[in-house]
Motif scaffolding. Structure first.
Motif, PDB file in Angstrom:
ATOM      1  N   LEU A  17      11.717 -49.612  13.654  1.00 59.56           N
ATOM      2  CA  LEU A  17      11.589 -48.459  12.763  1.00 59.56           C
ATOM      3  C   LEU A  17      10.798 -48.801  11.500  1.00 59.56           C
ATOM      4  CD1 LEU A  17      15.123 -46.810  13.047  1.00 59.56           C
ATOM      5  CD2 LEU A  17      12.945 -45.853  13.799  1.00 59.56           C
TER       6      LEU A  17
ATOM      7  N   GLU B 200      14.685 -43.052  16.071  1.00 53.87           N
ATOM      8  CA  GLU B 200      15.558 -42.455  15.061  1.00 53.87           C
ATOM      9  C   GLU B 200      16.789 -41.827  15.703  1.00 53.87           C
ATOM     10  OE1 GLU B 200      13.128 -39.731  12.946  1.00 53.87           O
ATOM     11  OE2 GLU B 200      12.186 -41.271  11.686  1.00 53.87           O
TER      12      GLU B 200
ATOM     13  N   VAL C 252      16.727 -43.185   7.402  1.00 56.35           N
ATOM     14  CA  VAL C 252      16.716 -42.145   8.432  1.00 56.35           C
ATOM     15  C   VAL C 252      17.753 -41.094   8.043  1.00 56.35           C
ATOM     16  CG1 VAL C 252      17.109 -41.610  10.857  1.00 56.35           C
ATOM     17  CG2 VAL C 252      15.975 -43.750  10.227  1.00 56.35           C
TER      18      VAL C 252
END
Length: 261
Positions: A79, A93, A190
């Motif tokens: 990520l 995610e 996130v």
């Protein structure tokens, strides 16, 4: 005309696909192990509580923490990669949200087990709550840990200081989970409410069992509907007959009064 190296692009795409598949496999394994731990945690303090159950909880907890560390390292590294394609980033995610939610459930269950084990001691079996459950949870734990079977022939003698040592270890592991959750929020930003599920894997669809139950329910209603119709018709006929009887009696009395007056 510029030359385009398609082989490099294909290799990167294949590598990202493999990383995504590995992440899904790890998260699926963690979900199963955490679900097993929650099932075992519900038995602490009950009549099925035993030294074997506490050992199964320890093994399941260790397995879940090992998986959590691997998943955290795997998802964090991908990520934070700026070159990750948008489609695969959304999939990562989604895995991140599932992983963080699963980790929070594990933390809640660990705190619950720590609290219950401090209240109900295995040295005093008379204090355990008789819930009516029978049997153990070894089969569930064995499936979650990918083991053929757990050792059933364990000694029932509780070593001195084992429970206090186990509680101290659990406190350290709970603190470790807390630090992992905090580090996750710092390393990867996130927003959970911004991640939208678009696949059946982490959605909550109607299971096959629920579908079968609904089908059986509809069949039962269809079978009961014809049976209820004759009962309704009989009740209507009875009411009509009773009404005609009352009218006939009233007319007869009126006619008698008229003739004899």
């Amino acid at each position: 005309m510029p030359l385009v190296n398609n082989k490099v692009g294909d290799d990167c795409t294949a590598s990202n696909d493999k990383a995504l598949a590995d992440g899904k496999g790890l998260v699926d394994s963690l979900i199963k192990v955490v679900a097993c731990y929650r099932h075992l945690a519900s038995c602490v303090g009950g009549c099925t509580d035993s030294l074997q159950l506490r050992d199964e909880l320890r093994q399941t907890r260790e397995k879940s923490q090992k998986l959590a560390e691997d998943i955290c390292h795997h998802l964090t590294s991908h990520l934070r990669d700026k070159s990750l394609p948008e489609g695969q980033r959304k999939e990562m995610e989604l895995l991140w949200v599932a992983f963080s939610s699963c980790l929070e459930l594990l933390h809640i269950d660990m705190c619950k087990v720590l609290n219950m084990s401090s209240i109900f001691s295995l040295a005093d079996t008379a204090s355990l709550v008789h819930t009516g459950l029978e049997g153990g949870c070894s089969e569930v734990a064995a499936r979650a840990l990918s083991l053929p079977d757990l050792n059933q022939a364990q000694t029932q003698t509780i070593p001195a200081g084992l429970e206090s040592q186990e509680r101290s270890t659990m406190e350290l592991e709970i603190d470790q989970i807390n630090r992992m959750i905090d580090d996750m929020e710092l390393k990867v930003n996130v927003l959970r409410w911004m991640v939208e599920s678009h696949g059946p894997q982490y959605a909550d669809p109607l299971s096959s069992t629920d579908s079968a139950s609904m089908a059986l329910l509809s069949i039962d209603e269809e079978q009961q509907a014809p049976r209820s119709q004759p009962l309704c018709q009989r009740s209507h006929i009875f009411v009509l007959l009773l009404l005609f009887g009352v009218i006939f009696v009233a007319a007869t009395l009126s006619l008698c009064i008229f003739l004899f007056s």
